[in-house]
Design an enzyme around this catalytic site. Sequence first.
Site, PDB file in Angstrom:
ATOM      1  N   ARG A  29      48.362  33.868  34.592  1.00  0.00           N
ATOM      2  CA  ARG A  29      48.083  33.901  35.805  1.00  0.00           C
ATOM      3  C   ARG A  29      49.320  33.472  36.774  1.00  0.00           C
ATOM      4  O   ARG A  29      49.037  32.630  37.992  1.00  0.00           O
ATOM      5  CB  ARG A  29      46.864  32.584  36.008  1.00  0.00           C
ATOM      6  CG  ARG A  29      45.761  33.146  35.281  1.00  0.00           C
ATOM      7  CD  ARG A  29      44.524  32.306  35.967  1.00  0.00           C
ATOM      8  NE  ARG A  29      43.081  32.376  34.985  1.00  0.00           N
ATOM      9  CZ  ARG A  29      42.699  31.410  34.484  1.00  0.00           C
ATOM     10  NH1 ARG A  29      43.096  30.221  34.488  1.00  0.00           N
ATOM     11  NH2 ARG A  29      41.798  31.529  33.596  1.00  0.00           N
ATOM     12  N   ARG A  33      46.626  31.942  42.498  1.00  0.00           N
ATOM     13  CA  ARG A  33      46.286  31.059  43.720  1.00  0.00           C
ATOM     14  C   ARG A  33      47.309  29.713  44.238  1.00  0.00           C
ATOM     15  O   ARG A  33      47.409  29.377  45.188  1.00  0.00           O
ATOM     16  CB  ARG A  33      44.956  30.582  43.772  1.00  0.00           C
ATOM     17  CG  ARG A  33      43.936  31.562  43.973  1.00  0.00           C
ATOM     18  CD  ARG A  33      42.459  30.999  43.759  1.00  0.00           C
ATOM     19  NE  ARG A  33      42.002  30.628  42.223  1.00  0.00           N
ATOM     20  CZ  ARG A  33      41.103  29.769  42.000  1.00  0.00           C
ATOM     21  NH1 ARG A  33      40.245  29.230  43.010  1.00  0.00           N
ATOM     22  NH2 ARG A  33      40.810  29.657  40.813  1.00  0.00           N
ATOM     23  N   ARG A  42      45.318  37.346  49.927  1.00  0.00           N
ATOM     24  CA  ARG A  42      43.923  37.077  49.674  1.00  0.00           C
ATOM     25  C   ARG A  42      43.021  36.698  50.857  1.00  0.00           C
ATOM     26  O   ARG A  42      41.923  36.969  50.925  1.00  0.00           O
ATOM     27  CB  ARG A  42      43.957  35.977  48.649  1.00  0.00           C
ATOM     28  CG  ARG A  42      42.390  35.599  47.932  1.00  0.00           C
ATOM     29  CD  ARG A  42      41.843  36.867  46.964  1.00  0.00           C
ATOM     30  NE  ARG A  42      40.830  36.439  46.395  1.00  0.00           N
ATOM     31  CZ  ARG A  42      39.360  36.438  46.839  1.00  0.00           C
ATOM     32  NH1 ARG A  42      39.522  37.065  47.873  1.00  0.00           N
ATOM     33  NH2 ARG A  42      38.630  36.324  46.155  1.00  0.00           N
ATOM     34  N   ASP A  80      41.845  42.134  36.394  1.00  0.00           N
ATOM     35  CA  ASP A  80      41.140  40.983  35.724  1.00  0.00           C
ATOM     36  C   ASP A  80      40.364  41.628  34.507  1.00  0.00           C
ATOM     37  O   ASP A  80      40.170  42.962  34.370  1.00  0.00           O
ATOM     38  CB  ASP A  80      40.055  40.806  36.671  1.00  0.00           C
ATOM     39  CG  ASP A  80      39.099  39.546  36.365  1.00  0.00           C
ATOM     40  OD1 ASP A  80      38.266  39.654  35.566  1.00  0.00           O
ATOM     41  OD2 ASP A  80      39.770  38.358  36.741  1.00  0.00           O
ATOM     42  N   TYR A 156      30.444  36.984  28.730  1.00  0.00           N
ATOM     43  CA  TYR A 156      30.523  37.298  30.207  1.00  0.00           C
ATOM     44  C   TYR A 156      29.204  38.218  30.414  1.00  0.00           C
ATOM     45  O   TYR A 156      28.425  37.903  31.257  1.00  0.00           O
ATOM     46  CB  TYR A 156      31.497  37.707  30.868  1.00  0.00           C
ATOM     47  CG  TYR A 156      32.630  36.697  31.066  1.00  0.00           C
ATOM     48  CD1 TYR A 156      32.424  35.653  32.262  1.00  0.00           C
ATOM     49  CD2 TYR A 156      33.844  36.684  30.489  1.00  0.00           C
ATOM     50  CE1 TYR A 156      33.223  34.508  32.410  1.00  0.00           C
ATOM     51  CE2 TYR A 156      34.715  35.599  30.765  1.00  0.00           C
ATOM     52  CZ  TYR A 156      34.422  34.468  31.871  1.00  0.00           C
ATOM     53  OH  TYR A 156      35.550  33.686  32.059  1.00  0.00           O
TER      54      TYR A 156
END
Length: 364
Positions: A29, A33, A42, A80, A156
Amino acid sequence: MAFPPLKNDLLLRAARGEETERAPVWVMRQAGRYLPEFQAVRAHHSFFEICRTPALAKELTLQPIRRYSGLIDAAIIFSDILVVPQALGMEVQMNPGPHFPDPLVVPADVEKLTKNVDVDKELGYVYEAITQTRQALDGEVPLIGFCGAPWTLFSYMIEGGGTKTFQKCKTWLFKYPEESKELLNRIADVCVDFLVGQVKAGAQLLQVFDSWAGELSPHHFEEFSLPSLQRISSGVRTKLAAANIPVVPMTLFPKGANTQLTALAQHAGYDVIGIDWCIEPADARAAVGDKVALQGNMDPNLLYGGRAAIESEVKRMCEGFKGGKAPKAWIANLGHGITPGVDPDDLRWFFECVHKYSAAGSTA
C-alpha cells in the site's frame, strides 16, 4: 514491446534466492492515503475511477517512487484485488471500504457471474496502466503486478464486504464444499489470465495477496485455499512458457498462515513467501529452508512509534533475517499494508534504517 533497461534489480535478485549487498525494500500500500500527494488526486476522483484511468493509476504508482527515490526498490501498480470480482460481473463499491450490493448468497447465485470472462477486455485498463508506468519508471525500479487469492476474493464475494466472523463464506465451505471448490477454481482461472496479461504488459514480479489465509484452520487451508493457489502458480508459468515469455518471480502473501509456511514453501509453487509480524524471521526461515525467498515483516503500527522505536525494530528484524550473514533471499517490507495515519517522514526513516542495518557487513 521495448522498455528502458532496469537500473536496480535488487528485488529480482532477492526473489530468485540470491545474496544481495543489502535487502531490497518496498511496502504494501505504498501508493496510499498516508501521502498528501495521493490525497490531492483522490479528492477529485473516485477510487475505481483512478483504477480504471491508466494515467491516474500511473501517477499514484509513481508518487512513492518520486518521494523516496534512491530508498525504495520496487513500484507496485495502483489497482485493487476486487477488480477480479468486477471482471466476473459483480458490482463493487468503495465507500470507504469495499461493498458488494448483490453478493453471492447461495450456490445458485454463481449463475449470475459471467461465464467466459474476457479478461483482456474487462481488465485491459490495468495492463495499459502497467505499460505506461513501466515506461515512466525509466528502469529506476522493477514494477510489481498483483491479484487477490481466490479464497480472499471468494470471501468478499459472499460476505459482501469486509467481515470479522467469516460466517457466510465459511458456511459455503462447510455446507457446499464442492460448489465452493468449483467457484474457487473459477476465480483462480481468471487470476491466471489476469496475471499473465500483467506480465505481457510489463510487470516484472507478481504478488498474490491471500489476506484472509489465517482465517482457515491448517486442514481447511490445505483443502480450500492451497489448491487454487497452486492452480495460479502453475497456470501462470505454463501460459507464459507457451507464449515464449520469460517467467517472472512470483510472491505469495498468505497473511496469518504462519503454521503453513513449510507446506507452502514446498508445494505452493511460488518463489517468495510474504510473512506477517506474528512470526520471528529466524523461525520463518527455519520453516521454509532455502526453498523460497522471504518478504516482510515489521508490524505496520511500529511506524507510529517514533524514530527510536522504528530504528530498534528494523535493526532487530535485520538481525533476524540475516542470521549473522549477508542478506540472502530476503525482501524487506512491512507485515501488512501501511496505514493512512503514518507520517511520510517516518516511512522515509524506515527505509533509511533498512538500508543501514540490512547491508552486508553491518552490525545487524
